[in-house]
Motif scaffolding. Structure first.
Motif, PDB file in Angstrom:
ATOM      1  N   LEU A  68       0.860  -1.189   0.000  1.00  0.00           N
ATOM      2  CA  LEU A  68       0.000   0.000   0.000  1.00  0.00           C
ATOM      3  C   LEU A  68       0.892   1.233   0.000  1.00  0.00           C
ATOM      4  O   LEU A  68       1.850   1.311   0.786  1.00  0.00           O
ATOM      5  N   GLY A 121       0.796   5.218   0.717  1.00  0.00           N
ATOM      6  CA  GLY A 121       0.003   6.310   1.276  1.00  0.00           C
ATOM      7  C   GLY A 121      -0.271   6.081   2.754  1.00  0.00           C
ATOM      8  O   GLY A 121      -0.369   4.945   3.208  1.00  0.00           O
ATOM      9  N   GLU A 130      -6.047   5.947   3.206  1.00  0.00           N
ATOM     10  CA  GLU A 130      -5.259   4.716   3.121  1.00  0.00           C
ATOM     11  C   GLU A 130      -5.518   3.820   4.332  1.00  0.00           C
ATOM     12  O   GLU A 130      -5.442   2.597   4.231  1.00  0.00           O
ATOM     13  N   THR A 185       3.366  -1.316   3.914  1.00  0.00           N
ATOM     14  CA  THR A 185       2.954   0.057   3.608  1.00  0.00           C
ATOM     15  C   THR A 185       4.133   1.015   3.509  1.00  0.00           C
ATOM     16  O   THR A 185       5.016   1.010   4.373  1.00  0.00           O
ATOM     17  N   MET A 241       4.745   4.942   3.611  1.00  0.00           N
ATOM     18  CA  MET A 241       4.060   6.210   3.938  1.00  0.00           C
ATOM     19  C   MET A 241       5.082   7.161   4.546  1.00  0.00           C
ATOM     20  O   MET A 241       6.078   6.731   5.127  1.00  0.00           O
ATOM     21  N   GLU A 277       5.665   9.410  -0.383  1.00  0.00           N
ATOM     22  CA  GLU A 277       4.924   8.592  -1.353  1.00  0.00           C
ATOM     23  C   GLU A 277       5.317   8.885  -2.800  1.00  0.00           C
ATOM     24  O   GLU A 277       4.854   8.220  -3.719  1.00  0.00           O
ATOM     25  N   GLY A 300      -2.837   4.927  -2.955  1.00  0.00           N
ATOM     26  CA  GLY A 300      -3.902   5.749  -2.381  1.00  0.00           C
ATOM     27  C   GLY A 300      -3.963   7.162  -2.939  1.00  0.00           C
ATOM     28  O   GLY A 300      -4.967   7.557  -3.545  1.00  0.00           O
ATOM     29  N   ARG A 307      -8.429   8.473  -7.941  1.00  0.00           N
ATOM     30  CA  ARG A 307      -8.226   7.753  -6.673  1.00  0.00           C
ATOM     31  C   ARG A 307      -9.490   7.854  -5.851  1.00  0.00           C
ATOM     32  O   ARG A 307     -10.421   8.561  -6.225  1.00  0.00           O
TER      33      ARG A 307
END
Ligand code: GLY
Length: 445
Positions: A5, A7, A12, A29, A31, A50, A71, A297
């Motif tokens: 992922l 974001g 998110e 993730t 971020m 990001e 995201g 998005r």
């Protein structure tokens, strides 16, 4: 199933929660800040911006994910989806060229013109002052106010509307000059007619060919109660149990869907297939729905209305998006109302407090039944800091809007910090105001 992922905001956090409902998902993730909600459900995180392409590639190489979900718009705008697909990672989120539907306002309006998509409006693009004054004067003569939009991304701060941030069409000319001089959003701009009506949001899951729609949502961009104050990223939003909105007629919703359907066909013909989430920000005018802009998005806060009531496994939806198989699955949402209220730093969005501690009583919030999503916060040495944008979202889900609103409202007192929120979001009084406004517009002629 390893899912990467990108974001770290509340949107998110909602995506992350929806993904891990499927027990097979292991979440990784990337971020910028440490969002504690996402952090604790991720197997591993990379705390990098990001848009840091090298960091994204390094993280992807390290974890070797089966799929990626992007995201925010900024990585989409610089082609992160293209890079991940090239690395063999199926990615939810359009590639750079199709993402122009959000990142390049001129691309969007030209597409509407070229493919004769309904819901278009009067506009012109300019890279210098030549002809700009004449165009604005022509609209002024017709009694039309204007909107000035830098062509590129500006983090939601570039669009200015007469009657909101600009006093009149003459001030719009001055703002246009500022865009050229300062190079805001790439130094190119669009002037378009200001739409009058009631805004709503419609999202679709898109697999390159097909689009499957989500329930419409209404966001509240103004900072203060009664729709006053500066425009923000969105102070909160609601959706209804019947998957309609009370001011929106069925035929108008169908028209909005048709506009989005023809848009994805046009994007495909123009620059290739669009795979991801398409967000249509509509103005419902007396002449029907018209597109204000598209986002490539999920909306923020709208994702927090939609994902908690998604009945279908979100991982399966993502899988269908990347494999072009949306036609093969049914996507269902619960018939429940949702109300999302954002808690934001004092001074937001103009001069927000930053780096101050915010305390969130998770246990007490959980007892209210509200869902908590962390947004622009950073956890450091056991404390949670406000980073300057929207801090925490609280979502009530219930059989009616009143119940959902009450749940969200009851959780607010468990957030302690230099913050504020809009008490009126999701209240019947506010919603009635929208219905009345639309009725008045319809009856004007
Ligand atoms: N709801 C506003 C946005 O997502 O841009």
């Amino acid at each position: 199933m390893k899912v990467m992922l990108i974001g770290g905001g509340a949107r998110e956090h909602a995506i992350a929660n929806a993904l891990i409902k499927n027990n097979s998902v292991k979440l990784y993730t990337l971020m910028k800040n440490k969002n504690p909600g996402i952090y604790r459900i991720s197997e591993k995180v990379s705390l990098k911006p990001e848009t840091d392409i090298e960091a994204i590639k390094a993280f992807a190489n390290e974890i070797n994910p089966d799929m990626a979900v992007i995201g925010p718009e900024a990585p989409l705008g610089i082609g992160v989806a293209d890079i991940l697909w090239d690395m063999g990672i199926p990615t939810v989120g359009p590639k750079k060229l199709p993402a122009q539907i959000e990142t390049n306002k001129e691309f969007m309006r030209n597409l509407f013109k070229k493919y004769n998509i309904k819901g278009s409006l009067e506009y012109a693009s300019f890279s210098n002052y030549d002809g700009l004054e004449e165009f604005i004067d022509k609209l002024t003569d017709k009694g039309i106010d204007v909107v000035v939009k830098p062509v590129g991304l500006t983090g939601g701060k570039g669009v200015k509307v007469v009657g909101e941030q600009l006093a009149d069409n003459n001030e719009a000319k001055k703002y246009a000059m500022e865009i050229f001089e300062k190079g805001i959003g790439g130094g190119k701009l669009i002037v378009e007619e200001k739409l009058v009506g009631v805004e709503f949001t419609l999202h679709g899951f898109v697999d390159g060919e097909s689009i499957k729609f989500m329930p419409p949502v209404q966001d509240h961009p103004h900072a203060y109660e009664g729709d006053k104050g500066p425009i923000t990223g969105g102070m909160g939003s609601y959706s209804c149990p019947d998957h309609r909105l009370p001011f929106l007629r069925d035929e108008e919703l169908c028209e909005a869907k048709e506009i989005m359907r023809t848009t994805i066909e046009a994007i495909k013909k123009e620059v290739g297939p669009y795979q991801g989430i398409l967000y249509g920000q509509f103005m419902l005018t007396k002449d029907g729905p018209k597109i204000i802009e598209y986002n490539a998005r999920f909306g923020d806060p709208e994702a927090m209305n939609l994902l908690p009531i998604l009945k279908t496994d979100f991982l399966s939806v993502c899988d269908a998006i990347v494999n072009g198989k949306l036609d093969e699955i049914d996507i269902e949402f619960e018939n429940r109302a949702t109300v999302c209220k954002y808690v934001v730093p004092k001074g937001y969005p103009v001069n927000p407090v930053k780096n101050e501690i915010i305390k969130v009583n998770e246990e007490a919030i959980s007892k209210t039944g509200a869902i908590l999503y962390y947004a622009s916060v950073d956890e450091r040495e056991g404390n949670l800091y406000i980073t300057g944008s929207r801090s925490v979202a609280l979502v009530g889900v219930g059989d009616t809007i009143e119940i959902a609103e009450r749940i969200a409202e009851s959780a607010i007192k468990y957030i302690d910090g230099n913050v504020f929120y809009r008490k009126d979001i999701g209240t019947l009084e506010l919603i009635k105001g929208r219905i009345n406004k639309m009725n008045k517009l319809r009856n004007r002629d």
